[in-house]
Design a protein around this motif. Structure first.
Motif, short mmCIF file in Angstrom:
data_model
loop_
_atom_site.label_atom_id
_atom_site.label_comp_id
_atom_site.label_asym_id
_atom_site.label_seq_id
_atom_site.Cartn_x
_atom_site.Cartn_y
_atom_site.Cartn_z
N ARG A 1 13.17 -0.55 -4.54
CA ARG A 1 11.87 -0.99 -4.06
C ARG A 1 12.03 -1.97 -2.90
NH1 ARG A 1 7.35 0.36 -6.81
NH2 ARG A 1 7.77 1.53 -8.68
N GLY A 2 11.28 -1.71 -1.84
CA GLY A 2 11.33 -2.57 -0.67
C GLY A 2 12.48 -2.28 0.27
N VAL A 3 13.29 -1.28 -0.06
CA VAL A 3 14.44 -0.93 0.77
C VAL A 3 14.18 0.43 1.42
CG1 VAL A 3 16.92 -0.40 0.72
CG2 VAL A 3 15.99 -2.16 -0.79
N ASP A 4 14.40 0.49 2.72
CA ASP A 4 14.29 1.78 3.40
C ASP A 4 15.50 2.61 3.03
OD1 ASP A 4 11.96 0.94 4.56
OD2 ASP A 4 12.81 0.57 6.53
N VAL A 5 15.25 3.74 2.38
CA VAL A 5 16.35 4.55 1.82
C VAL A 5 16.40 5.97 2.36
CG1 VAL A 5 16.45 3.24 -0.32
CG2 VAL A 5 14.94 5.22 -0.17
N LEU A 6 15.70 6.25 3.43
CA LEU A 6 15.60 7.63 3.88
C LEU A 6 16.51 7.92 5.07
CD1 LEU A 6 11.73 8.11 3.81
CD2 LEU A 6 13.40 8.83 2.11
N LEU B 1 9.32 11.92 -4.41
CA LEU B 1 8.92 11.48 -3.08
C LEU B 1 9.42 10.07 -2.77
CD1 LEU B 1 6.82 11.58 -0.60
CD2 LEU B 1 5.21 10.59 -2.23
N ARG B 2 9.72 9.84 -1.48
CA ARG B 2 9.97 8.51 -0.94
C ARG B 2 9.13 8.35 0.32
NH1 ARG B 2 11.88 8.55 -5.12
NH2 ARG B 2 13.88 7.77 -5.86
N LYS B 3 8.45 7.21 0.43
CA LYS B 3 7.65 6.88 1.62
C LYS B 3 8.17 5.57 2.18
CE LYS B 3 3.20 8.91 0.26
NZ LYS B 3 2.87 9.80 1.35
N GLU B 4 8.09 5.43 3.50
CA GLU B 4 8.47 4.18 4.17
C GLU B 4 7.43 3.84 5.22
OE1 GLU B 4 12.41 4.55 5.75
OE2 GLU B 4 13.31 4.63 3.76
N ARG C 1 6.57 7.39 7.23
CA ARG C 1 7.42 8.58 7.24
C ARG C 1 7.79 8.81 5.78
NH1 ARG C 1 13.57 7.90 8.63
NH2 ARG C 1 14.04 5.97 7.56
N PHE C 2 8.10 10.04 5.46
CA PHE C 2 8.41 10.34 4.06
C PHE C 2 9.36 11.52 3.98
CE2 PHE C 2 4.70 12.88 5.08
CZ PHE C 2 5.00 14.11 4.54
N GLN C 3 9.96 11.62 2.81
CA GLN C 3 10.74 12.79 2.41
C GLN C 3 10.43 13.05 0.96
OE1 GLN C 3 14.98 12.60 3.10
NE2 GLN C 3 14.67 11.50 5.02
N TYR C 4 10.37 14.32 0.62
CA TYR C 4 10.32 14.66 -0.80
C TYR C 4 11.15 15.90 -1.03
CZ TYR C 4 6.53 18.10 0.12
OH TYR C 4 5.76 19.15 0.58
N GLU C 5 11.55 16.05 -2.27
CA GLU C 5 12.30 17.22 -2.68
C GLU C 5 11.57 17.88 -3.84
OE1 GLU C 5 16.66 15.55 -1.34
OE2 GLU C 5 16.22 15.68 -3.48
N SER C 6 11.65 19.19 -3.85
CA SER C 6 11.04 19.97 -4.93
C SER C 6 11.73 21.33 -4.96
CB SER C 6 9.54 20.14 -4.68
OG SER C 6 9.31 20.87 -3.48
N ARG C 7 11.48 22.04 -6.02
CA ARG C 7 11.98 23.41 -6.10
C ARG C 7 10.80 24.34 -6.26
NH1 ARG C 7 11.82 25.29 -11.26
NH2 ARG C 7 11.60 23.68 -12.83
N ASP C 8 10.94 25.52 -5.71
CA ASP C 8 9.86 26.50 -5.85
C ASP C 8 10.04 27.26 -7.16
OD1 ASP C 8 11.71 28.63 -5.38
OD2 ASP C 8 11.26 28.63 -3.23
N PRO C 9 9.07 28.07 -7.55
CA PRO C 9 9.18 28.79 -8.84
C PRO C 9 10.39 29.71 -8.96
CG PRO C 9 6.90 28.73 -8.13
CD PRO C 9 7.73 28.20 -6.98
N SER C 10 10.99 30.12 -7.82
CA SER C 10 12.19 30.95 -7.89
C SER C 10 13.46 30.12 -8.11
CB SER C 10 12.35 31.78 -6.60
OG SER C 10 12.81 30.96 -5.54
N LYS D 1 0.83 -1.21 0.00
CA LYS D 1 0.00 0.00 0.00
C LYS D 1 0.87 1.26 0.00
CE LYS D 1 -4.53 0.45 0.47
NZ LYS D 1 -5.41 0.04 -0.62
N VAL D 2 1.92 1.27 0.79
CA VAL D 2 2.81 2.42 0.88
C VAL D 2 3.51 2.65 -0.46
CG1 VAL D 2 4.91 3.32 1.99
CG2 VAL D 2 3.12 2.23 3.38
N GLN D 3 4.00 1.58 -1.09
CA GLN D 3 4.68 1.74 -2.38
C GLN D 3 3.71 2.22 -3.45
OE1 GLN D 3 8.19 1.32 -2.99
NE2 GLN D 3 7.44 2.58 -4.67
N ALA D 4 2.48 1.73 -3.42
CA ALA D 4 1.47 2.19 -4.38
C ALA D 4 1.21 3.68 -4.21
CB ALA D 4 0.19 1.38 -4.22
N ALA D 5 1.15 4.14 -2.96
CA ALA D 5 0.93 5.56 -2.71
C ALA D 5 2.11 6.38 -3.23
CB ALA D 5 0.72 5.81 -1.22
N GLU D 6 3.32 5.93 -2.93
CA GLU D 6 4.51 6.64 -3.43
C GLU D 6 4.49 6.72 -4.95
OE1 GLU D 6 9.04 5.43 -4.06
OE2 GLU D 6 8.53 5.54 -1.92
#
Length: 152
Positions: free
Chosen positions: A144-149, A72-75, A87-96, A17-22
């Motif tokens: 996939r299936g590995v906690d990487v955060l 995004l990464r979810k665990e 728990r999760f982490q994601y990275e993004s950049r803003d318009p600036s 379920k978590v991987q499907a959401a990610e």
């Protein structure tokens, strides 16, 4: 409409379920992502409170208009019956052009058809330099299936 796997979840089915959401969130397609939620889903995301799938779609459109190149990464954190914590982490950049890493925790509750009826998210943002990025697009097959955060 249903979304397997269905509760009660085991650790194995919760990971699915978590991987499907990610995977869905990494498409950055609000309509596709919203199909995982009940029509009357209840969300808390940072300081926003949403009710309903239509509100989720609107929220995600706004989110991805300002969080560019989102990845995004979810665990799995915990599972009990029809509830999953991640728990999760994601990275993004803003318009600036400023890059951000966002850390957070989510609590999910599902109905019997496997749709999420409740989502509560707490999120913190940290400014990063582009050279500090560590999440580049969707998870590779090897990850996939590995906690990487790492925490920091």
């Amino acid at each position: 409409m249903s979304r397997p796997p269905f509760p009660p979840f085991t650790e194995e089915t919760a990971r699915v379920k978590v991987q499907a959401a990610e995977d869905a969130w990494n498409t950055r397609d609000p309509e596709k992502v919203a199909l995982a939620y009940t029509e009357d889903t209840v969300w808390r995301n940072r300081d926003e409170h949403l009710i309903g799938r239509a509100a989720v779609i609107d929220f995600l459109r706004r989110k991805w208009a300002r969080e560019l190149d989102y990845a995004l990464r979810k665990e799995l954190w915990a599972v009990l019956g029809n509830r999953i914590a991640v728990r999760f982490q994601y990275e993004s950049r803003d318009p600036s052009g400023q890059w951000w890493r966002s850390y957070g925790n989510e609590q999910w509750e599902f109905d019997e058809s496997g749709l999420m009826r409740r989502r509560e998210a707490s999120i913190n943002d940290v400014r990063i330099a582009e050279s500090e990025r560590r999440i580049f697009g969707a998870r590779s097959e090897e990850e996939r299936g590995v906690d990487v955060l790492p925490i920091f």
